[in-house]
Design an enzyme around this catalytic site. Structure first.
Site, PDB file in Angstrom:
ATOM      1  N   ASP A  24      25.223   6.274  -9.015  1.00  0.00           N
ATOM      2  CA  ASP A  24      24.918   7.595  -8.971  1.00  0.00           C
ATOM      3  C   ASP A  24      26.104   8.397  -8.777  1.00  0.00           C
ATOM      4  O   ASP A  24      26.977   7.849  -8.937  1.00  0.00           O
ATOM      5  CB  ASP A  24      23.930   7.980  -7.817  1.00  0.00           C
ATOM      6  CG  ASP A  24      24.406   8.008  -6.304  1.00  0.00           C
ATOM      7  OD1 ASP A  24      25.643   7.483  -6.172  1.00  0.00           O
ATOM      8  OD2 ASP A  24      23.767   8.112  -5.343  1.00  0.00           O
ATOM      9  N   HIS A  25      25.920   9.556  -8.901  1.00  0.00           N
ATOM     10  CA  HIS A  25      27.096  10.606  -8.821  1.00  0.00           C
ATOM     11  C   HIS A  25      28.144  10.055  -7.489  1.00  0.00           C
ATOM     12  O   HIS A  25      29.346  10.009  -7.608  1.00  0.00           O
ATOM     13  CB  HIS A  25      26.850  11.986  -8.539  1.00  0.00           C
ATOM     14  CG  HIS A  25      25.810  12.224  -7.275  1.00  0.00           C
ATOM     15  ND1 HIS A  25      24.522  11.856  -7.519  1.00  0.00           N
ATOM     16  CD2 HIS A  25      26.364  12.755  -6.146  1.00  0.00           C
ATOM     17  CE1 HIS A  25      24.183  12.297  -6.152  1.00  0.00           C
ATOM     18  NE2 HIS A  25      25.014  12.873  -5.368  1.00  0.00           N
TER      19      HIS A  25
ATOM     20  N   CYS B 259      26.517   3.594  -4.735  1.00  0.00           N
ATOM     21  CA  CYS B 259      26.233   4.855  -4.300  1.00  0.00           C
ATOM     22  C   CYS B 259      26.856   5.089  -3.226  1.00  0.00           C
ATOM     23  O   CYS B 259      27.926   4.314  -2.685  1.00  0.00           O
ATOM     24  CB  CYS B 259      24.664   5.075  -4.295  1.00  0.00           C
ATOM     25  SG  CYS B 259      23.961   4.380  -2.899  1.00  0.00           S
ATOM     26  N   GLY B 260      26.673   6.448  -2.592  1.00  0.00           N
ATOM     27  CA  GLY B 260      27.403   6.881  -1.263  1.00  0.00           C
ATOM     28  C   GLY B 260      27.303   5.671  -0.312  1.00  0.00           C
ATOM     29  O   GLY B 260      28.328   5.398   0.453  1.00  0.00           O
TER      30      GLY B 260
ATOM     31  N   GLY C 167      20.422   3.544  -1.028  1.00  0.00           N
ATOM     32  CA  GLY C 167      19.389   3.965  -1.989  1.00  0.00           C
ATOM     33  C   GLY C 167      19.144   3.192  -3.010  1.00  0.00           C
ATOM     34  O   GLY C 167      18.292   2.708  -3.245  1.00  0.00           O
TER      35      GLY C 167
ATOM     36  N   HIS D 134      24.360 -17.768   0.627  1.00  0.00           N
ATOM     37  CA  HIS D 134      22.840 -17.986   1.579  1.00  0.00           C
ATOM     38  C   HIS D 134      21.776 -17.184   1.233  1.00  0.00           C
ATOM     39  O   HIS D 134      20.689 -18.209   1.195  1.00  0.00           O
ATOM     40  CB  HIS D 134      23.188 -17.660   2.998  1.00  0.00           C
ATOM     41  CG  HIS D 134      24.211 -18.395   3.938  1.00  0.00           C
ATOM     42  ND1 HIS D 134      24.220 -18.287   5.257  1.00  0.00           N
ATOM     43  CD2 HIS D 134      25.008 -19.430   3.388  1.00  0.00           C
ATOM     44  CE1 HIS D 134      25.190 -18.946   5.721  1.00  0.00           C
ATOM     45  NE2 HIS D 134      25.680 -19.723   4.561  1.00  0.00           N
ATOM     46  N   ASN D 135      21.786 -16.332   0.344  1.00  0.00           N
ATOM     47  CA  ASN D 135      20.718 -15.465  -0.190  1.00  0.00           C
ATOM     48  C   ASN D 135      20.625 -15.505  -1.573  1.00  0.00           C
ATOM     49  O   ASN D 135      19.706 -14.893  -2.040  1.00  0.00           O
ATOM     50  CB  ASN D 135      20.829 -13.992   0.356  1.00  0.00           C
ATOM     51  CG  ASN D 135      20.909 -13.892   1.965  1.00  0.00           C
ATOM     52  OD1 ASN D 135      21.929 -13.488   2.493  1.00  0.00           O
ATOM     53  ND2 ASN D 135      20.025 -14.689   2.863  1.00  0.00           N
TER      54      ASN D 135
ATOM     55  N   ARG E 254      31.250   5.651  -0.151  1.00  0.00           N
ATOM     56  CA  ARG E 254      31.879   6.677   0.715  1.00  0.00           C
ATOM     57  C   ARG E 254      32.279   5.935   2.011  1.00  0.00           C
ATOM     58  O   ARG E 254      33.030   6.696   2.875  1.00  0.00           O
ATOM     59  CB  ARG E 254      30.941   7.449   1.077  1.00  0.00           C
ATOM     60  CG  ARG E 254      30.314   8.429   0.031  1.00  0.00           C
ATOM     61  CD  ARG E 254      29.250   9.520   0.367  1.00  0.00           C
ATOM     62  NE  ARG E 254      29.143  10.543  -0.449  1.00  0.00           N
ATOM     63  CZ  ARG E 254      28.027  10.989  -0.518  1.00  0.00           C
ATOM     64  NH1 ARG E 254      27.041  10.961  -0.131  1.00  0.00           N
ATOM     65  NH2 ARG E 254      27.681  11.975  -1.778  1.00  0.00           N
TER      66      ARG E 254
ATOM     67  N   ARG F 124      18.903 -25.913   2.345  1.00  0.00           N
ATOM     68  CA  ARG F 124      18.061 -25.086   3.393  1.00  0.00           C
ATOM     69  C   ARG F 124      17.894 -23.581   3.063  1.00  0.00           C
ATOM     70  O   ARG F 124      16.883 -22.824   3.215  1.00  0.00           O
ATOM     71  CB  ARG F 124      18.531 -25.098   4.767  1.00  0.00           C
ATOM     72  CG  ARG F 124      19.840 -24.423   5.073  1.00  0.00           C
ATOM     73  CD  ARG F 124      20.114 -24.937   6.531  1.00  0.00           C
ATOM     74  NE  ARG F 124      21.058 -23.914   7.084  1.00  0.00           N
ATOM     75  CZ  ARG F 124      22.622 -24.175   6.658  1.00  0.00           C
ATOM     76  NH1 ARG F 124      22.921 -25.032   6.127  1.00  0.00           N
ATOM     77  NH2 ARG F 124      23.528 -23.276   7.420  1.00  0.00           N
TER      78      ARG F 124
ATOM     79  N   ARG G 201      14.586 -20.905   1.962  1.00  0.00           N
ATOM     80  CA  ARG G 201      14.272 -19.471   2.511  1.00  0.00           C
ATOM     81  C   ARG G 201      14.259 -18.699   1.566  1.00  0.00           C
ATOM     82  O   ARG G 201      13.574 -17.744   1.431  1.00  0.00           O
ATOM     83  CB  ARG G 201      15.504 -19.323   3.478  1.00  0.00           C
ATOM     84  CG  ARG G 201      15.606 -20.313   4.424  1.00  0.00           C
ATOM     85  CD  ARG G 201      16.935 -19.999   5.367  1.00  0.00           C
ATOM     86  NE  ARG G 201      16.713 -20.908   6.456  1.00  0.00           N
ATOM     87  CZ  ARG G 201      17.921 -21.597   7.068  1.00  0.00           C
ATOM     88  NH1 ARG G 201      19.016 -21.008   6.737  1.00  0.00           N
ATOM     89  NH2 ARG G 201      17.729 -22.350   8.305  1.00  0.00           N
TER      90      ARG G 201
END
Length: 149
Positions: free
Chosen positions: A11-12, A70-71, A75, A103-104, A114, A137, A141
């Site tokens: 975004d901005h 984004c900032g 969001g 892990h994810n 920001r 593992r 998950r």
């Protein structure tokens, strides 16, 4: 490793770092393509208008990974994670990007412009792009994340 196709959007409040990261990414040997999904100016916009297209492009396999800025990163992360095949992680330091990937199996990194310096943003992106998923593992998950409600 195959060269990566990267979807990027902001975004901005994330526009300046997006503009910094695009040529940075294009200069990397491991990158085949970088597509800018906008925004294309620092004028105020709504972050979902850019987070959804990036998330869709990663979710449908058109791009390997995504970067959203984004900032606060909140969001764009909330928006991207509405997509069933997306695992978007907010990262404000390199170690978080390493864990998000290893892990994810995160497929989108969300950067808070920001709150971090430019150099940290580049370190986060480097870690995100080069860290492999550990599987094992962690695969079990990650397999439980999708909601079948």
């Amino acid at each position: 490793m195959d060269k990566l196709k990267i979807a990027i959007g902001s975004d901005h409040a994330g526009f300046d770092y997006k503009q910094l990261l695009i040529p940075y990414l294009q200069g990397k040997e491991i990158i085949a393509e970088v597509k800018d999904f906008g925004t294309h100016s620092p004028d105020s916009v709504d972050y979902p208008d850019f987070a959804h297209p990036v998330a869709s492009a990663v979710e449908n396999g058109e791009f390997d990974l995504g970067i959203l800025i984004c900032g606060s990163a909140n969001g764009v992360a909330i928006t991207a994670n509405k997509h069933q095949g997306i695992r978007a992680a907010i990262c404000w330091e390199k170690e978080l990007a390493v864990l998000a990937k290893s892990h994810n199996n995160a497929n989108i990194v969300c950067i808070p412009e920001r709150f971090i310096p430019q150099e940290t943003a580049m370190e986060i992106v480097d870690a995100f792009l080069t860290t492999p998923f550990e599987g094992g593992r962690h695969a079990n998950r990650v397999g439980k994340i999708a909601c079948s409600c």
